[in-house]
Design an enzyme around this catalytic site. Structure first.
Site, mmCIF file in Angstrom:
data_model
loop_
_atom_site.group_PDB
_atom_site.id
_atom_site.type_symbol
_atom_site.label_atom_id
_atom_site.label_comp_id
_atom_site.label_asym_id
_atom_site.label_seq_id
_atom_site.Cartn_x
_atom_site.Cartn_y
_atom_site.Cartn_z
ATOM 1 C CG HIS A 200 61.896 30.500 69.657
ATOM 2 N ND1 HIS A 200 62.215 31.293 68.572
ATOM 3 C CD2 HIS A 200 63.069 29.992 70.109
ATOM 4 C CE1 HIS A 200 63.522 31.261 68.379
ATOM 5 N NE2 HIS A 200 64.065 30.484 69.312
ATOM 6 C CB CYS A 238 65.538 33.220 70.836
ATOM 7 S SG CYS A 238 66.788 32.624 69.648
ATOM 8 C CG HIS A 267 66.758 29.214 72.629
ATOM 9 N ND1 HIS A 267 66.020 28.904 71.496
ATOM 10 C CD2 HIS A 267 66.405 28.302 73.571
ATOM 11 C CE1 HIS A 267 65.245 27.859 71.758
ATOM 12 N NE2 HIS A 267 65.474 27.483 73.008
ATOM 13 C CG HIS A 312 71.203 27.797 65.978
ATOM 14 N ND1 HIS A 312 70.496 28.639 65.158
ATOM 15 C CD2 HIS A 312 70.294 26.901 66.442
ATOM 16 C CE1 HIS A 312 69.225 28.282 65.126
ATOM 17 N NE2 HIS A 312 69.083 27.224 65.907
ATOM 18 C CE1 TYR A 325 69.944 23.139 68.375
ATOM 19 C CE2 TYR A 325 69.478 23.386 66.038
ATOM 20 C CZ TYR A 325 69.225 23.723 67.351
ATOM 21 O OH TYR A 325 68.258 24.659 67.656
#
Length: 347
Positions: A200, A238, A267, A312, A325
């Site tokens: 990540h 991400c 993500h 998120h 979350y």
């Protein structure tokens, strides 16, 4: 594309029954959370997760994350024991059917925000990062009391001072060397086990508190992939971590690394890039700076067939819980991503 959703275990206010009712949901992304960083997860804990997830008619194929012990990142003499434990965890989750492991190599802080409940004009709350607030903080000073995610929960103030001081004396090249040392030992195990490792990016993708940070942009991702140049050594793309910096063209990077077969996990979140930082926003392209359609199309056009999750979310409709979350906004995000993918694939 396999749609996934992060779940923090039985203590999570978002339940597996909530998750399985989201249309198109395939995989639950989770981990063993009650074992100290660097230690081996029990087979019973891993299989317990698998049983719970499969009982909800979902798959357990992604672990996020198996944390990397700070001694590995710092290159300490104790790192070999922790690396061997890491390899054993790869073997154990693979035996349970896991095919992708998300992890990071960020010093001290997994992700940094200055506000966890910034109120947006529509009344929702979101995570935000403002540089002037970070500049007020010095982890080496006892009177610096701004609380950041992962701060007081992970370290006492004295422990935090000590580990930050160690990293501040480290060069980026030294951190690269320690990352390569780690990869050369764990990637052969992941290949043997049929598991993809997906690093990540640093979040945000620039130095915080003078700490070295290296997984930040296209040039550094190219360098990372060459450290151990095999398909199992890949990335978690991400969009929020990379997209909070105007220097990163996320759609271009999505196309490039998907074509290489090196994106194993995605993500997806949108951010509004500001002069002094960024705010996380709803997933819809119009709500932030990122073109979510262009990113999804780049993935589709270049053969991406891995795991993707809404990242998120805001807190909306009066929901409370773990910042970023909650259920509602991430479920909306999942539905939006499903819609984009279907439209692109049929277009």
């Amino acid at each position: 594309m396999k749609l996934s959703f992060r779940w923090y275990g039985k203590e999570d206010k978002v339940t597996l029954q909530n998750i399985c009712q989201i249309p198109g949901m395939h995989t639950v992304v989770s981990a063993v959370y009650d074992v100290p960083v660097g230690e081996v997860w029990s087979k019973e804990s891993i299989l317990g997760l698998k049983r719970q997830i499969e009982a909800a008619n979902l798959h357990f194929e992604v672990v996020e994350s198996i944390p990397v012990h700070e001694d590995i990142k710092l290159g300490k003499s104790t790192r070999d024991r922790y690396i061997e434990n890491y390899c054993e965890n790869i073997r154990r989750v693979a035996q349970a059917g896991v095919r992708c492991i998300c992890y990071n190599f960020m010093p001290v802080f997994d992700w940094t925000r200055t506000e966890l409940a910034h109120r947006l004009p529509d009344g929702s709350t979101t995570l935000a990062y403002y540089q002037e607030q970070v500049d007020m903080v010095n982890p080496l000073e006892s009177d610096s009391d701004l609380t950041l995610p992962g701060w007081d929960a992970s370290y006492s103030r004295d422990q935090l001072k000590s580990v930050v001081a160690e990293y501040q004396s480290m060069t980026e090249d030294a951190l690269w060397d320690n990352l390569q040392y780690f990869l050369k030992r764990v990637i052969p195990v992941s290949v043997e086990c049929g598991v993809n490792m997906a690093i990540h990016e640093d979040d945000p993708c620039w130095s915080i508190f003078g700490l070295p940070r290296i997984i930040t942009d296209e040039r550094n991702l190219d360098r990372f992939l060459k450290l151990v140049d095999v398909p199992n050594n890949g990335i978690t793309l991400c969009t929020g971590s990379l997209g909070c910096s105007g220097r990163n063209n996320v759609a271009k990077m999505a196309a490039k690394y998907a074509a290489m077969g090196r994106i194993h996990f995605v993500h997806m979140r949108n951010v509004a890039v500001l002069d002094n930082g960024f705010e996380e926003r709803a997933h819809l392209s119009a709500c932030g700076t990122l073109d979510m359609y262009a990113i999804m199309k780049a993935l589709y056009d270049n053969g991406f067939d891995g795991y993707i999750r809404p990242d998120h979310g805001r807190m909306i409709w009066g929901e409370t819980g773990r910042p970023g979350y909650g259920l509602y906004d991430r479920a909306l995000g999942a539905t939006y991503l499903n819609g984009l993918w279907e439209a692109i694939s049929k277009g």
